[in-house]
Every structure is written in C-alpha cells, then in structure tokens.
Design an enzyme around this catalytic site. Structure first.
Site, PDB file in Angstrom:
ATOM      1  N   GLU A 212      17.883   4.605  -2.264  1.00 32.44           N
ATOM      2  CA  GLU A 212      16.632   5.341  -2.448  1.00 32.44           C
ATOM      3  C   GLU A 212      16.895   6.840  -2.537  1.00 32.44           C
ATOM      4  O   GLU A 212      17.791   7.356  -1.876  1.00 32.44           O
ATOM      5  CB  GLU A 212      15.685   5.051  -1.274  1.00 32.44           C
ATOM      6  CG  GLU A 212      15.486   3.561  -1.023  1.00 32.44           C
ATOM      7  CD  GLU A 212      14.809   3.243   0.322  1.00 32.44           C
ATOM      8  OE1 GLU A 212      14.111   4.126   0.855  1.00 32.44           O
ATOM      9  OE2 GLU A 212      15.004   2.127   0.822  1.00 32.44           O
ATOM     10  N   GLU A 323       5.225   6.244  -0.599  1.00 38.30           N
ATOM     11  CA  GLU A 323       5.142   5.478   0.639  1.00 38.30           C
ATOM     12  C   GLU A 323       4.647   6.411   1.747  1.00 38.30           C
ATOM     13  O   GLU A 323       5.047   7.575   1.806  1.00 38.30           O
ATOM     14  CB  GLU A 323       6.524   4.921   1.009  1.00 38.30           C
ATOM     15  CG  GLU A 323       6.577   4.185   2.354  1.00 38.30           C
ATOM     16  CD  GLU A 323       8.005   3.785   2.737  1.00 38.30           C
ATOM     17  OE1 GLU A 323       8.183   3.272   3.853  1.00 38.30           O
ATOM     18  OE2 GLU A 323       8.935   4.006   1.936  1.00 38.30           O
TER      19      GLU A 323
END
Length: 408
Positions: A212, A323
C-alpha cells in the site's frame, strides 16, 4: 476504628502494589528505549523540519530492512531491471528535481547526501501513544482492507474501518495513479483518514498479502494532523508482519530525497488550487521485487519478493480509494472526513480524485483497467464514482464528510 496491625497490613499491601507498578513502569521504559534504538539508526546528518520532525540521513546499508531474518545477507538492488513505462533508468536520474509541485516540508531546511536515505526519527511519545510497543506502526488486523464481495455490518461496527474504493480483479503486476492531496479533519486522535493504492494477493482471511502507498492524516501515529506520504505492507492480513513506512524491517529504500512518513506540502484547497502526487508500484520480472516510484523519476526502493507468499507471483486485486476509522465514540458516526470531506458528485476542485488510473498487465505494460467496480460500506457517509476522459483516462472521485443528516 482500624487497629494498628490492620493499618500496617494496608501499608504493606500498598507498598507491594506501588513496587510492582514501579517495576512494570521501569521495565516498560526499558523496552521503549530498546525499541527506539532499533528504529533510530545512527545518522550521518540530521535535519530539523519546520513541522517539528527530525529527519535522519542514515547510511543506506544501515536501514532497518536488514534486521529482517530473510534479508541478513541481501545485496541491495540499486536500480530496477525493468520499468513498465519503458523509461531507461539512467535517463530518469535527472528527472527527480523540479518535476513535482508537491514536495516535503523538511526539504526547506536541507537534503540528505548521496549514499544515505532520509528516515523520520521516531520519538518516545510516538511509541507511547500506541496501545503497545508491539502494535506501534501497525494497522488493526480487523478489516483494515475493503472486502468488496461482502458487507458485514457487524464487522464494520466491530472494526470501525470504512472505505470508498474502486477495484479490479485479475492478474496484475503493478498499478499507478495520480491523486490530489488534502488535509481531512479528524474527530478523534485514535482515528485516521487515508487515500492510497492497495495491491492485494491471497484471500481476505489470515493469509492476505498487501502492498500500500498514498497519503494519510493519523494523529495517533504521528502526533499531529499533518498530511503525510506513507507506505504499508503485510503478508498475513495485518497480524504479525509488516508496518507503516520504515517502522519495521521489510521495505528497502534507495532514494535520498523522499522520507516515508514525512509531511507533504502544499495541500489542495476547496474550490481553489489542486495539488497531486503520482505513485507507481510494479513488479520486476527478473528479481521479483516490488518497486515504488513517487512522482517523475523518484524511484524510492522496493519490497523484496521474499517478504510475501501470494505476491511473489502477482496481485489478484488492485484497489484505489480512501479509508477512515470510525470509532463512533459518542454513539454516532464519526465526523472524520475522507479525502476532501466532500462527496464525489461535487467534482474537480471540490472532491478528491485519482486520475490516470492504470494497471501493469502480464506483458509488463501500463494500461487502463477493464471492468472496474466500486465499493463502499455506507455510501451516505463516504461514496465513490468512476469515469473516463481523454485527459484523465480512467478516473475516480471519492470521499465524504462522515456524519451528516443521512449518515447519523
């Protein structure tokens, strides 16, 4: 009225409790200092950033990556053998300066010399903010990644992690996108808001592999509300392996200009100037390592293939989006914003975006993704939309304000 022996007994018990507490505190202090020494390697130069960070210039061979058991005798790969954009590495070396309008604050006060890498110095307070030394620098193992094929409201309430993403499934060897950078408001210090690319392999059970990269605001991790460039990796669904940035052994950095975890500047403003960053992650077909590039020419380093199980081959899902953590501390949905804090339909200059979204296919070529889907657990809180245009190719608008009249 207490008798003398009763008073003495209470005093003894109190002394025992205080001694035990003092011993535990001393032991904890020792462990914190030991962990600091593991993370903060000896530096050749230190730079004080305007935001209060200390950036240590650490010799490239002394970085934390080489504390990993599988990397003890690892020979640093100083350049990728292959680049999916077809760019010769030698021709890229001169591109790293003056290409990006977005930079990092610490650059205002200096640069790290060749042969070193910039590492954000970890402070004692950083570790003490974590629930434990073991959990410092790690995401929660419960639902830290979006599971597009399953919406379990009980799990959402339990984990507090919420997403608004676009995704593709298949066989991939990399991903790229350009995202605008914001400073979302965070309600609680234990919450965060991030925007990133995920490269995933394995199932959504205990064997998930993930790489990520993106930007985040995380008061708990950094001690402030600055927008920071970050990376993350795990090979066991966020349980024991992996971490943010260079807070554990794993990612090998070769670049002396970009510090993982350092503040990004400037930031996009609503209905005003927009500032974005480009991130490319790709798999070297010869060595199998996963490389990362920031902007044009800043090849930062790589995750060695030996860190992973499923990602030693390819990624089976790519996700782009946001997120947040919703702790619902007052019994209501958090007001922590995702992206710009505005919904996708507001469009350019107001909403957060990913543009020129691409994947690296089996022929190691960058191309626009096919059959792109979207996912969000609660679209009235945070939403996502996709589109296509000549200038932006495949693009994504995403984000939202969190709590509002339709998201109580």
């Amino acid at each position: 009225m207490l008798e003398l022996n009763q008073v003495s007994c209470f005093a003894v018990v109190l002394c025992v409790i205080m001694a035990a507490w003092s011993s535990h505190a001393a032991e904890n202090e020792f462990e914190v200092v030991k962990h600091l020494n593991r993370l903060n390697k000896p530096s050749m130069k230190s730079i004080k950033s305007p935001d209060g960070d200390i950036i240590d210039c650490v010799h490239i061979s002394h970085q934390a990556a080489f504390d990993h058991p599988s990397l003890k005798n690892h020979k640093i790969q100083m350049r990728p053998n292959f680049h999916p954009e077809g760019v010769n590495y030698e021709s890229m070396e001169g591109l790293s300066e003056n290409q990006e309008t977005v930079t990092q604050l610490w650059h205002l006060n200096g640069n790290c010399p060749q042969g070193t890498i910039p590492i954000r110095q970890t402070k004692k307070e950083d570790i003490l903010r974590a629930s434990s030394i073991k959990k410092y620098g790690k995401k929660s193992s419960v639902s830290a990644v979006a599971h597009p094929n399953s919406i379990d409201l009980d799990l959402i309430n339990q984990s507090g992690h919420q997403h608004a993403i676009a995704y593709v499934e298949g066989e991939f060897y990399g991903a790229k996108a350009t995202m605008n950078v914001w400073d979302p408001q965070i309600q609680q210090p234990n919450e965060f808001s991030l925007s990133q690319i995920w490269l995933l392999g394995g199932s959504f059970a205990e064997d998930l592999n993930s790489i990520e990269a993106g930007w985040q605001v995380s008061p708990d991790l950094y001690g402030d509300n600055n927008t920071r460039f970050f990376t993350y990796w795990t090979s066991d669904a966020y349980q024991a392996t992996g971490c943010y940035n260079l807070l554990c052994s794993g990612f090998i950095q070769i670049n002396n200009q970009i510090a993982l975890g350092a503040s990004i500047s400037p930031i996009s403003k609503y209905h005003s100037s927009q500032y974005d960053i480009s991130i490319l992650i790709w798999k070297d077909p010869e060595q199998g390592n996963w490389w990362m590039q920031f902007g044009n020419g800043n090849v930062l380093g790589y995750w060695p293939a030996s860190l992973f199980s499923y990602l030693t081959d390819s990624a089976s899902m790519i996700q782009w989006g946001g997120e947040v953590v919703n702790s619902a501390s007052d019994g209501q949905h958090t007001t922590t914003q995702m992206g710009s804090g505005h919904f996708p339909e507001e469009g350019f200059g107001k909403s957060s975006y990913f543009r020129n979204v691409q994947i690296v296919d089996g022929s190691n070529s960058l191309r626009a993704p096919k059959d792109i889907d979207t996912f969000t657990e609660q679209p009235n809180c945070y939403d996502v939309q996709t589109g296509n245009s000549d200038g932006w190719g495949s693009y994504i608008y995403y984000g939202g304000p969190g709590r509002n009249s339709n998201c109580p």
